[in-house]
Design an enzyme around this catalytic site. Structure first.
Site, PDB file in Angstrom:
ATOM      1  N   SER A 127       0.818  -1.212   0.000  1.00  0.00           N
ATOM      2  CA  SER A 127       0.000   0.000   0.000  1.00  0.00           C
ATOM      3  C   SER A 127       0.852   1.262   0.000  1.00  0.00           C
ATOM      4  CB  SER A 127      -0.909   0.022   1.223  1.00  0.00           C
ATOM      5  OG  SER A 127      -1.733  -1.122   1.256  1.00  0.00           O
TER       6      SER A 127
HETATM    7  N1  SAH Z   1      -0.749  -4.539   3.758  1.00  0.00           N
HETATM    8  C1  SAH Z   1      -0.143  -5.189   2.619  1.00  0.00           C
HETATM    9  C2  SAH Z   1      -1.124  -5.195   1.479  1.00  0.00           C
HETATM   10  C3  SAH Z   1      -1.036  -6.400   0.656  1.00  0.00           C
HETATM   11  S1  SAH Z   1      -2.171  -6.492  -0.698  1.00  0.00           S
HETATM   12  C4  SAH Z   1       1.125  -4.456   2.227  1.00  0.00           C
HETATM   13  O1  SAH Z   1       1.173  -3.224   2.407  1.00  0.00           O
HETATM   14  O2  SAH Z   1       2.042  -5.080   1.719  1.00  0.00           O
HETATM   15  C5  SAH Z   1      -3.463  -7.479  -0.027  1.00  0.00           C
HETATM   16  C6  SAH Z   1      -3.092  -8.847   0.440  1.00  0.00           C
HETATM   17  O3  SAH Z   1      -4.290  -9.491   0.876  1.00  0.00           O
HETATM   18  C7  SAH Z   1      -2.499  -9.753  -0.631  1.00  0.00           C
HETATM   19  O4  SAH Z   1      -1.262 -10.222  -0.190  1.00  0.00           O
HETATM   20  C8  SAH Z   1      -3.509 -10.880  -0.777  1.00  0.00           C
HETATM   21  O5  SAH Z   1      -2.927 -12.133  -1.059  1.00  0.00           O
HETATM   22  C9  SAH Z   1      -4.159 -10.865   0.588  1.00  0.00           C
HETATM   23  N2  SAH Z   1      -5.497 -11.477   0.667  1.00  0.00           N
HETATM   24  C10 SAH Z   1      -6.524 -11.413  -0.206  1.00  0.00           C
HETATM   25  N3  SAH Z   1      -7.584 -12.108   0.238  1.00  0.00           N
HETATM   26  C11 SAH Z   1      -7.208 -12.639   1.444  1.00  0.00           C
HETATM   27  C12 SAH Z   1      -7.866 -13.465   2.416  1.00  0.00           C
HETATM   28  N4  SAH Z   1      -9.122 -13.893   2.273  1.00  0.00           N
HETATM   29  N5  SAH Z   1      -7.166 -13.807   3.525  1.00  0.00           N
HETATM   30  C13 SAH Z   1      -5.893 -13.398   3.716  1.00  0.00           C
HETATM   31  N6  SAH Z   1      -5.231 -12.612   2.840  1.00  0.00           N
HETATM   32  C14 SAH Z   1      -5.879 -12.244   1.713  1.00  0.00           C
END
Ligand code: SAH
Length: 217
Positions: free
Chosen positions: A65
């Site tokens: 993000s």
């Molecule tokens: N806060 C993180 C954002 C990652 S993007 C950062 O700044 O790096 C969102 C993430 O949510 C992805 O890695 C994706 O694989 C995960 N995601 C999507 N659906 C999910 C679920 N049901 N349970 C756990 N993780 C999930």
């Protein structure tokens, strides 16, 4: 000799120009953002862009993000330093590190094991020892450690997953992007006795939250 650039000044500039300038005031959040080395959470090829004012790809079609969004969501959680937090969507682990700086325990759940493995390695190398990791569908929450003082979802949801509401402590705060697959609103929920108070913190865009209470794959 291997040259290790010092990103401290870059981080100070990031906090001033991207975060304070947009109204984030919680001093503990600002300090955490000045401290955590965001460059460690991105691919080597993207290190030069790590402190820029936008999200970056982290592989597996996911993103880290934008710094401002991390600050906004973290401030909204109103952390005291003593909270147990549930984070859904570990991704790069950057948001996890910020949360770990500001809480007692972070329980983080990621769906993609390759991403969790990488995040865990970086967070271990940086010395964080107050994080619990789990591979699973985070839309179901993490029952073992409920209730949580704060819950943060860092992927876009079609609606608020009921298990997350159930696992929020009385007085707890949750922050989650809710909307369609192209744009969402950042929703803050506060649990007060039996009721859930909602507030809209504005528009945002996240990758999909997939799962039983998320988007179908
Ligand atoms: N806060 C993180 C954002 C990652 S993007 C950062 O700044 O790096 C969102 C993430 O949510 C992805 O890695 C994706 O694989 C995960 N995601 C999507 N659906 C999910 C679920 N049901 N349970 C756990 N993780 C999930």
């Amino acid at each position: 000799m291997h040259y290790e650039p010092d990103y401290r000044l870059v981080r100070e500039r990031m906090v001033k120009n991207q975060i304070i300038s947009r109204g984030i005031r919680d001093v503990r959040v600002l300090k955490a953002m000045e401290k955590v080395p965001r460059d460690r959470f991105v691919d080597e090829a993207l290190v030069g862009e790590a402190y820029n004012d936008h999200p970056l790809p982290i592989g597996q079609r996911q993103t880290i993000s934008q710094p401002f969004i991390v600050a906004l969501m973290t401030e909204a959680l109103e952390l005291s330093g003593n909270d147990r937090i549930l984070e859904i969507g570990t991704g790069s682990g950057y948001q996890t590190a910020i949360l770990a700086e500001l809480s007692k325990t972070v329980c983080t759940v990621e769906k993609i094991s390759a991403l969790l493995a990488r995040a865990r390695k970086v967070l271990n190398d940086l010395g964080y020892d107050n994080i619990l990791y789990r591979i699973s569908d985070g839309t179901l929450g993490w029952k073992e450690y409920e209730p949580y003082d704060a819950i943060i979802v860092t992927a876009g949801a079609p609606r608020i997953p009921q298990p997350l509401l159930d696992q929020l402590a009385d007085g707890g705060r949750m922050i989650i992007p809710v909307g369609n697959r192209f744009s969402q609103e950042l929703i803050k929920i506060k649990r007060k006795k039996g009721s859930f108070l909602q507030e809209n913190l504005g528009g945002c865009r996240f990758v999909d939250l997939l799962g039983v209470h998320g988007w179908k794959e």
